[in-house]
Scaffold this motif. Structure first.
Motif, PDB file in Angstrom:
ATOM      1  N   THR A 128       9.896 -14.353  10.686  1.00  0.00           N
ATOM      2  CA  THR A 128       9.911 -13.697   9.381  1.00  0.00           C
ATOM      3  C   THR A 128       8.492 -13.499   8.856  1.00  0.00           C
ATOM      4  O   THR A 128       8.155 -12.416   8.351  1.00  0.00           O
ATOM      5  N   GLY A 129       7.639 -14.510   8.976  1.00  0.00           N
ATOM      6  CA  GLY A 129       6.262 -14.385   8.528  1.00  0.00           C
ATOM      7  C   GLY A 129       5.508 -13.313   9.295  1.00  0.00           C
ATOM      8  O   GLY A 129       4.754 -12.520   8.709  1.00  0.00           O
ATOM      9  N   VAL A 130       5.691 -13.267  10.608  1.00  0.00           N
ATOM     10  CA  VAL A 130       5.026 -12.252  11.428  1.00  0.00           C
ATOM     11  C   VAL A 130       5.559 -10.866  11.088  1.00  0.00           C
ATOM     12  O   VAL A 130       4.794  -9.890  10.987  1.00  0.00           O
ATOM     13  N   LYS A 131       6.870 -10.752  10.886  1.00  0.00           N
ATOM     14  CA  LYS A 131       7.453  -9.462  10.486  1.00  0.00           C
ATOM     15  C   LYS A 131       6.843  -8.981   9.181  1.00  0.00           C
ATOM     16  O   LYS A 131       6.466  -7.809   9.051  1.00  0.00           O
ATOM     17  N   GLU A 132       6.707  -9.882   8.214  1.00  0.00           N
ATOM     18  CA  GLU A 132       6.135  -9.510   6.919  1.00  0.00           C
ATOM     19  C   GLU A 132       4.658  -9.134   7.054  1.00  0.00           C
ATOM     20  O   GLU A 132       4.177  -8.212   6.388  1.00  0.00           O
ATOM     21  N   ALA A 133       3.931  -9.849   7.909  1.00  0.00           N
ATOM     22  CA  ALA A 133       2.506  -9.559   8.094  1.00  0.00           C
ATOM     23  C   ALA A 133       2.301  -8.212   8.787  1.00  0.00           C
ATOM     24  O   ALA A 133       1.405  -7.444   8.422  1.00  0.00           O
ATOM     25  N   ILE A 134       3.123  -7.906   9.793  1.00  0.00           N
ATOM     26  CA  ILE A 134       3.035  -6.601  10.452  1.00  0.00           C
ATOM     27  C   ILE A 134       3.353  -5.496   9.453  1.00  0.00           C
ATOM     28  O   ILE A 134       2.673  -4.459   9.395  1.00  0.00           O
ATOM     29  N   PHE A 135       4.386  -5.719   8.646  1.00  0.00           N
ATOM     30  CA  PHE A 135       4.733  -4.733   7.618  1.00  0.00           C
ATOM     31  C   PHE A 135       3.562  -4.506   6.666  1.00  0.00           C
ATOM     32  O   PHE A 135       3.202  -3.357   6.375  1.00  0.00           O
ATOM     33  N   ALA A 136       2.965  -5.590   6.162  1.00  0.00           N
ATOM     34  CA  ALA A 136       1.860  -5.459   5.214  1.00  0.00           C
ATOM     35  C   ALA A 136       0.692  -4.700   5.838  1.00  0.00           C
ATOM     36  O   ALA A 136       0.051  -3.863   5.189  1.00  0.00           O
ATOM     37  N   ALA A 137       0.415  -4.987   7.106  1.00  0.00           N
ATOM     38  CA  ALA A 137      -0.693  -4.324   7.801  1.00  0.00           C
ATOM     39  C   ALA A 137      -0.456  -2.825   7.942  1.00  0.00           C
ATOM     40  O   ALA A 137      -1.335  -2.005   7.657  1.00  0.00           O
ATOM     41  N   LEU A 138       0.746  -2.453   8.362  1.00  0.00           N
ATOM     42  CA  LEU A 138       1.044  -1.045   8.601  1.00  0.00           C
ATOM     43  C   LEU A 138       1.321  -0.283   7.309  1.00  0.00           C
ATOM     44  O   LEU A 138       1.020   0.909   7.203  1.00  0.00           O
ATOM     45  N   ASP A 139       1.883  -0.957   6.321  1.00  0.00           N
ATOM     46  CA  ASP A 139       2.176  -0.299   5.054  1.00  0.00           C
ATOM     47  C   ASP A 139       0.889   0.124   4.355  1.00  0.00           C
ATOM     48  O   ASP A 139       0.825   1.178   3.711  1.00  0.00           O
ATOM     49  N   ARG A 140      -0.143  -0.702   4.501  1.00  0.00           N
ATOM     50  CA  ARG A 140      -1.425  -0.390   3.879  1.00  0.00           C
ATOM     51  C   ARG A 140      -2.015   0.900   4.458  1.00  0.00           C
ATOM     52  O   ARG A 140      -2.499   1.758   3.722  1.00  0.00           O
ATOM     53  N   SER A 141      -1.976   1.033   5.765  1.00  0.00           N
ATOM     54  CA  SER A 141      -2.606   2.197   6.403  1.00  0.00           C
ATOM     55  C   SER A 141      -1.724   3.436   6.395  1.00  0.00           C
ATOM     56  O   SER A 141      -2.208   4.549   6.582  1.00  0.00           O
ATOM     57  N   SER A 142      -0.405   3.261   6.174  1.00  0.00           N
ATOM     58  CA  SER A 142       0.511   4.414   6.203  1.00  0.00           C
ATOM     59  C   SER A 142       0.814   4.953   4.812  1.00  0.00           C
ATOM     60  O   SER A 142       1.743   5.742   4.646  1.00  0.00           O
ATOM     61  N   ARG A 143       0.058   4.511   3.838  1.00  0.00           N
ATOM     62  CA  ARG A 143       0.249   4.979   2.455  1.00  0.00           C
ATOM     63  C   ARG A 143       1.661   4.688   1.955  1.00  0.00           C
ATOM     64  O   ARG A 143       2.298   5.494   1.282  1.00  0.00           O
TER      65      ARG A 143
END
Length: 484
Positions: A128-143
């Motif tokens: 769950t933590g890794v899923k959230e971290a991947i989301f945060a990383a990609l959400d930032r760059s994908s606007r």
């Protein structure tokens, strides 16, 4: 250049021409092979009437003991725009033979209509933590155009629900997959059909059902079978099951990206230095480049998690700089590392909320992190670890050494399974008691609250609360954080 000029010059994309509504009645009817009672649009998908918000589509799922059709009035009172039902109703709806099957059909339609790169995440610890971290990383760059499964929606209902909620404009989708038995991951990965599959680590979680650590690795490796052509498997390089996972990935004909400290790791840790905020400053070799970034979450396990995140972001062609910034800003999730300042005698104490999940590997990791946390006293409230079967007494008793190494001053042990650890600590000759640690064994969270109250929380204490969710230690966290 002012902000308005920048916004006007922002590059247009083909996705920008796609519809804004999540689903309309025409698209839903086509996906489900049925017809709608009338025209409507929905902005969300929900299966629990209590969680329905204005504009949602409510799936009236029927289970062994509960029938969602009983809650249609509640769902529409909360603002549902339409429902998926298996019987005629007076509300806007689409009639289907089986609402569970319809949810899977809608999930497949959501997946197939969207050009998003999909990432599947599983593992015994940290998914769950890794899923959230991947989301945060990609959400930032994908606007803001990244979608992910919320909470721990990782089972046979949560995964299709998460897919059905994916907007057509999404650039990335991140989906968590969990299991209790062999074969479950295979069903979930077949639905998601990820471009990248991440396994965080392998540990004896659910060993009661699977029998061995090797069987657990095989069950997790089922995720590779659902990868699309040209897919990438991201696997941990430092665990004993690396060769087993690698062989399983190769058998599926996919590319492998490993992460860890090992010399053979594709995403390799070069250095990790404790940072001032309690996290780590990490330097990693990603093959064609080196990156240096901060991980806000404390503990060696989060250094490993961060490498998995970087490997996944690199695998989907994401922005590594944005990933580093996201890792530097991540805070702990409720029940999964959230940190609270709570009222204590003469000041404040730190309470670390890890109450949602526990297994032998995660217990050791969080105790190690506690030992590195500055504190006047270190206190733990440890709940029983579930689904360990005949291995339970041994795994619980083995926590004595990590407790000693973390320099714990007081331990509250909760649950019948913790009796083995209490007996080991009570022998009196072990290193834990020799270091001056005292403990209490309780049957319930209520008793644990009383034991902690009696012990007395003082300024500068660091208190770790960790256990399987069914133990209910979240109630203890709520009790003490209410006094902030």
């Amino acid at each position: 250049m002012n902000a308005l000029t920048i916004l006007r010059s922002w590059p247009a994309e083909r996705r920008d021409a796609l519809r804004m509504a999540l689903w309309d009645s025409e698209a839903l009817a086509q996906a489900l092979g049925s017809s709608a009672s009338g025209a409507f649009q929905v902005s969300g998908v929900e299966i629990d009437s209590r969680d329905v918000r204005s504009g949602d589509l409510f799936f009236a799922l029927q289970g062994e003991t509960m029938d969602g059709h009983r809650f249609l009035d509640k769902a529409f009172a909360n603002g549902a725009a339409a429902a998926i039902v298996d019987r005629a109703v007076d509300y806007p709806h689409i009639l289907v033979p089986d609402t569970h099957a319809a949810l899977k059909h809608l999930a497949a339609a959501a997946r197939d209509r969207c050009a998003a790169r999909r990432i599947g995440v599983t593992g015994s610890v940290g998914k769950t933590g890794v899923k959230e971290a991947i989301f945060a990383a990609l959400d930032r760059s994908s606007r803001g155009h990244t979608h992910r499964s919320v909470r721990s929606y990782n089972n046979h209902v949560g995964v299709p629900l998460s897919l059905a909620r994916m907007p057509v404009r999404s650039h990335y989708g991140v989906f968590e997959m969990g299991m209790n038995h062999a074969g479950e991951i295979a069903g979930l990965t077949a639905q998601v059909q990820p471009h990248v599959a991440v396994i965080t680590t392998i540990a004896p979680a659910h060993i009661e059902n699977l029998g061995s650590i090797e069987a657990i690795a095989d069950a997790k490796a089922e995720i590779f079978g659902g990868l699309v052509e040209g897919g990438i498997a991201v696997i941990p390089a430092d665990i004993p099951q690396y060769t087993q996972l690698r062989a399983a990935a190769l058998a599926c004909g996919v590319t492998i990206r490993s992460f860890g400290k090992s010399a053979h790791a594709d995403v390799r840790l070069l250095d990790a230095i404790p940072s001032a905020n309690g996290g780590s400053l990490v330097t990693a070799d990603l093959g064609d480049q080196r990156v240096c970034f901060t991980v806000a979450e404390p503990g060696e396990h989060w250094v490993s998690n961060a490498l998995a995140v970087m490997a996944a972001v690199q695998a989907v062609g994401g922005d590594l700089g944005s990933a580093g910034l996201a890792l530097a800003e991540m805070g702990g999730l409720k029940g999964r590392g959230a940190r609270h300042r709570i009222a204590a005698h003469s000041g404040k104490a730190l309470m670390i909320d890890e109450s949602y999940n526990a297994n032998p590997a995660s217990m050791r990791a969080t105790l190690r992190a506690l030992g590195q946390t500055p504190a006047t006293r270190r206190v733990v409230v440890l709940g029983a670890m579930k689904e360990l079967g005949d291995f339970a007494p041994r795994f619980h008793a083995q926590l004595a050494q990590p407790l000693a190494e973390a320099n714990v001053d007081y331990a509250v042990l909760v649950g019948e399974e913790m009796k083995a650890l209490a007996q080991d600590l009570g022998k009196g000759a072990g290193g834990a008691l020799a270091a001056g640690m005292s403990f209490a064994h309780c049957e319930s969270p209520a008793e644990a609250i009383s034991a902690l109250e009696e012990f007395g929380i003082t300024s500068g204490d660091a208190i770790l609360v960790k256990g399987s969710n069914s133990v209910g230690l979240g109630r203890l966290v709520e009790h003490f954080t209410a006094r902030i």
